[in-house]
Write a protein that holds these residues in place. Structure first.
Motif, PDB file in Angstrom:
ATOM      1  N   ARG A 121       0.070  -1.362  -0.127  1.00 29.58           N
ATOM      2  CA  ARG A 121       0.075   0.237  -0.142  1.00 29.58           C
ATOM      3  C   ARG A 121       0.411   0.829  -0.076  1.00 29.58           C
ATOM      4  O   ARG A 121       0.655   2.249  -0.764  1.00 29.58           O
ATOM      5  N   LEU A 122       1.890   1.781   0.758  1.00 30.61           N
ATOM      6  CA  LEU A 122       2.491   1.927   0.697  1.00 30.61           C
ATOM      7  C   LEU A 122       3.647   2.474  -0.692  1.00 30.61           C
ATOM      8  O   LEU A 122       3.669   3.875  -0.985  1.00 30.61           O
ATOM      9  N   THR A 123       3.668   2.002  -1.007  1.00 34.66           N
ATOM     10  CA  THR A 123       4.891   1.086  -2.297  1.00 34.66           C
ATOM     11  C   THR A 123       4.232   2.351  -3.223  1.00 34.66           C
ATOM     12  O   THR A 123       4.093   2.906  -4.330  1.00 34.66           O
ATOM     13  N   ALA A 124       2.792   1.717  -3.448  1.00 36.94           N
ATOM     14  CA  ALA A 124       1.475   2.049  -4.264  1.00 36.94           C
ATOM     15  C   ALA A 124       1.398   3.768  -4.274  1.00 36.94           C
ATOM     16  O   ALA A 124       1.510   4.519  -5.233  1.00 36.94           O
ATOM     17  N   MET A 125       1.387   4.295  -3.328  1.00 39.46           N
ATOM     18  CA  MET A 125       1.143   5.913  -2.688  1.00 39.46           C
ATOM     19  C   MET A 125       2.104   6.630  -2.966  1.00 39.46           C
ATOM     20  O   MET A 125       2.033   7.236  -4.178  1.00 39.46           O
ATOM     21  N   LYS A 126       3.006   6.272  -2.912  1.00 37.66           N
ATOM     22  CA  LYS A 126       4.645   6.625  -3.627  1.00 37.66           C
ATOM     23  C   LYS A 126       4.654   6.489  -4.942  1.00 37.66           C
ATOM     24  O   LYS A 126       5.412   7.237  -5.119  1.00 37.66           O
ATOM     25  N   MET A 127       4.398   5.433  -5.444  1.00 35.84           N
ATOM     26  CA  MET A 127       4.881   4.850  -7.376  1.00 35.84           C
ATOM     27  C   MET A 127       4.043   5.841  -8.150  1.00 35.84           C
ATOM     28  O   MET A 127       3.964   6.992  -8.482  1.00 35.84           O
ATOM     29  N   GLY A 128       2.544   6.036  -7.251  1.00 37.37           N
ATOM     30  CA  GLY A 128       1.763   7.108  -7.669  1.00 37.37           C
ATOM     31  C   GLY A 128       2.113   8.726  -7.633  1.00 37.37           C
ATOM     32  O   GLY A 128       1.718   9.285  -8.662  1.00 37.37           O
ATOM     33  N   SER A 129       2.046   8.700  -6.480  1.00 39.74           N
ATOM     34  CA  SER A 129       3.091  10.003  -6.055  1.00 39.74           C
ATOM     35  C   SER A 129       4.168  10.427  -7.490  1.00 39.74           C
ATOM     36  O   SER A 129       3.972  11.328  -7.987  1.00 39.74           O
ATOM     37  N   PHE A 130       5.028   9.335  -7.252  1.00 40.03           N
ATOM     38  CA  PHE A 130       5.987   9.832  -8.316  1.00 40.03           C
ATOM     39  C   PHE A 130       5.693  10.110  -9.285  1.00 40.03           C
ATOM     40  O   PHE A 130       6.231  10.371 -10.699  1.00 40.03           O
ATOM     41  N   ALA A 131       4.728   9.054 -10.154  1.00 42.72           N
ATOM     42  CA  ALA A 131       4.211   9.155 -11.072  1.00 42.72           C
ATOM     43  C   ALA A 131       3.099  10.275 -11.982  1.00 42.72           C
ATOM     44  O   ALA A 131       3.448  10.544 -12.998  1.00 42.72           O
ATOM     45  N   ASP A 132       2.703  11.025 -10.787  1.00 41.08           N
ATOM     46  CA  ASP A 132       2.055  11.829 -11.111  1.00 41.08           C
ATOM     47  C   ASP A 132       2.806  13.087 -11.010  1.00 41.08           C
ATOM     48  O   ASP A 132       2.800  14.386 -11.868  1.00 41.08           O
ATOM     49  N   ASN A 133       3.833  12.986 -10.276  1.00 46.50           N
ATOM     50  CA  ASN A 133       5.302  14.302 -10.786  1.00 46.50           C
ATOM     51  C   ASN A 133       5.851  13.584 -12.065  1.00 46.50           C
ATOM     52  O   ASN A 133       6.469  15.181 -12.898  1.00 46.50           O
ATOM     53  N   LEU A 134       6.182  12.785 -12.475  1.00 52.57           N
ATOM     54  CA  LEU A 134       7.354  12.849 -13.374  1.00 52.57           C
ATOM     55  C   LEU A 134       6.288  13.517 -14.873  1.00 52.57           C
ATOM     56  O   LEU A 134       6.909  13.899 -15.387  1.00 52.57           O
ATOM     57  N   GLU A 135       4.884  12.962 -14.502  1.00 50.15           N
ATOM     58  CA  GLU A 135       4.055  13.280 -15.810  1.00 50.15           C
ATOM     59  C   GLU A 135       3.996  15.021 -15.701  1.00 50.15           C
ATOM     60  O   GLU A 135       4.313  15.551 -16.783  1.00 50.15           O
ATOM     61  N   TYR A 136       3.709  15.510 -14.185  1.00 50.14           N
ATOM     62  CA  TYR A 136       3.448  17.065 -14.098  1.00 50.14           C
ATOM     63  C   TYR A 136       5.234  17.635 -14.931  1.00 50.14           C
ATOM     64  O   TYR A 136       5.274  18.563 -16.224  1.00 50.14           O
ATOM     65  N   LEU A 137       5.783  16.996 -14.816  1.00 47.86           N
ATOM     66  CA  LEU A 137       7.393  17.913 -14.876  1.00 47.86           C
ATOM     67  C   LEU A 137       7.923  17.310 -16.547  1.00 47.86           C
ATOM     68  O   LEU A 137       8.071  17.874 -17.182  1.00 47.86           O
ATOM     69  N   HIS A 138       7.239  15.957 -17.381  1.00 50.14           N
ATOM     70  CA  HIS A 138       7.378  15.566 -18.630  1.00 50.14           C
ATOM     71  C   HIS A 138       5.958  17.088 -19.204  1.00 50.14           C
ATOM     72  O   HIS A 138       7.110  17.694 -20.181  1.00 50.14           O
ATOM     73  N   SER A 139       4.956  17.727 -18.595  1.00 44.85           N
ATOM     74  CA  SER A 139       4.382  18.498 -19.456  1.00 44.85           C
ATOM     75  C   SER A 139       4.950  19.776 -19.442  1.00 44.85           C
ATOM     76  O   SER A 139       4.634  20.795 -20.603  1.00 44.85           O
ATOM     77  N   GLN A 140       5.428  20.267 -18.131  1.00 42.52           N
ATOM     78  CA  GLN A 140       5.972  21.121 -17.915  1.00 42.52           C
ATOM     79  C   GLN A 140       7.351  21.700 -19.189  1.00 42.52           C
ATOM     80  O   GLN A 140       7.547  22.122 -19.867  1.00 42.52           O
ATOM     81  N   PHE A 141       7.954  20.277 -19.306  1.00 49.15           N
ATOM     82  CA  PHE A 141       9.578  20.479 -19.759  1.00 49.15           C
ATOM     83  C   PHE A 141       9.202  20.110 -21.548  1.00 49.15           C
ATOM     84  O   PHE A 141       9.990  21.186 -22.220  1.00 49.15           O
ATOM     85  N   ASN A 142       8.019  19.133 -22.303  1.00 50.80           N
ATOM     86  CA  ASN A 142       7.267  20.250 -23.183  1.00 50.80           C
ATOM     87  C   ASN A 142       6.703  20.670 -23.433  1.00 50.80           C
ATOM     88  O   ASN A 142       7.058  21.629 -24.528  1.00 50.80           O
ATOM     89  N   SER A 143       6.309  22.012 -22.628  1.00 48.33           N
ATOM     90  CA  SER A 143       5.876  23.519 -22.607  1.00 48.33           C
ATOM     91  C   SER A 143       6.827  24.585 -22.503  1.00 48.33           C
ATOM     92  O   SER A 143       6.982  25.441 -23.435  1.00 48.33           O
ATOM     93  N   ILE A 144       7.788  23.917 -22.389  1.00 52.95           N
ATOM     94  CA  ILE A 144       8.859  25.098 -22.283  1.00 52.95           C
ATOM     95  C   ILE A 144       9.481  25.144 -23.503  1.00 52.95           C
ATOM     96  O   ILE A 144       9.755  26.278 -24.316  1.00 52.95           O
ATOM     97  N   LEU A 145      10.008  23.703 -24.414  1.00 52.61           N
ATOM     98  CA  LEU A 145      10.793  23.327 -25.193  1.00 52.61           C
ATOM     99  C   LEU A 145       9.448  24.089 -26.393  1.00 52.61           C
ATOM    100  O   LEU A 145      10.469  25.017 -27.409  1.00 52.61           O
ATOM    101  N   SER A 146       8.592  23.669 -26.781  1.00 56.49           N
ATOM    102  CA  SER A 146       6.976  24.140 -27.612  1.00 56.49           C
ATOM    103  C   SER A 146       7.815  26.265 -27.423  1.00 56.49           C
ATOM    104  O   SER A 146       7.496  26.632 -28.499  1.00 56.49           O
TER     105      SER A 146
END
Length: 223
Positions: A55-80
């Motif tokens: 359960r703890l791993t699922a919560m942390k992995m979900g948080s990491f996945a959300d942060n990675l997705e946010y960083l990825h979208s920000q990075f692509n936005s900056i590049l554009s």
């Protein structure tokens, strides 16, 4: 008189030997039950810790996945938007480059943490499977056929024991057989899958697993 005394002495010796053998068997059964109880309690504690960790791993992995997705979208936005800053001053360009560099470093760090969490989950999950036993024997009892009557020749004292009525020369007796898990005739395919699902996960994690059904013809393997 001597023969009679010998016969009496022999009967006493036989009775003493039988009593000692009975006491030894009773003590062995008590020790086996105690060991089984301790093993079950230890496994239950390990499984509880595993559930909490997952359960703890699922919560942390979900948080990491959300942060990675946010960083990825920000990075692509900056590049554009980089193309719109061609005419910016040197200082602004350097600031933008520093921001992009920092975000890329953060992304790499979070991906490394995410991979580390995956490796840890895989290791702990399969360690628990090894604690349960690398070799496990399950018994599944099929329902009675019409030609077999309605009175079963066995009962189920627990989820791990089968008591079978056996006819012997001295009369009917009961023999108890123990397995890692017993599935009665009313058990569903869903229950079987829930018990073997962790082994399927181990296969996906790269471990070798073998599951096979064994029994004589008509014993219910297809069922």
């Amino acid at each position: 008189a001597v023969e009679s005394a010998r016969a009496i002495w022999q009967e006493r010796e036989d009775a003493t030997s039988a009593r000692r053998e009975h006491d030894a068997k009773a003590k062995a059964r008590d020790l086996e039950l105690l060991h089984h109880k301790e093993s079950s309690e230890k496994l239950a504690d390990v499984e509880a810790q595993s559930v909490a960790f997952r359960r703890l791993t699922a919560m942390k992995m979900g948080s990491f996945a959300d942060n990675l997705e946010y960083l990825h979208s920000q990075f692509n936005s900056i590049l554009s938007e980089v193309g719109t800053f061609v005419d910016m001053g040197r200082e602004d360009v350097m600031t933008l480059s520093a921001i992009i560099s920092t975000m890329m470093k953060n992304r790499v760090a979070m991906e490394e943490q995410y991979d580390a969490m995956l490796r840890e989950r895989r290791y702990l999950f399969n360690a628990i499977q090894e604690l349960k036993g690398n070799i496990r024997v399950f018994a599944r009892v099929r329902p009675l056929l019409t030609s077999e009557g309605t009175e079963p020749a066995m009962s189920f004292p627990s989820e791990e024991e089968i008591a079978v009525q056996v006819k012997t020369a001295k009369g009917p007796t009961t023999r108890v057989f123990r397995f890692d898990r017993i599935f009665t005739g009313s058990a569903t395919q869903t229950e079987i899958f829930e018990e073997t699902e962790p082994l399927v996960t181990s296969v996906l994690d790269g471990y070798n697993v073998c599951i096979f059904a064994y029994g004589q013809t008509g014993s219910g393997k297809t069922h």
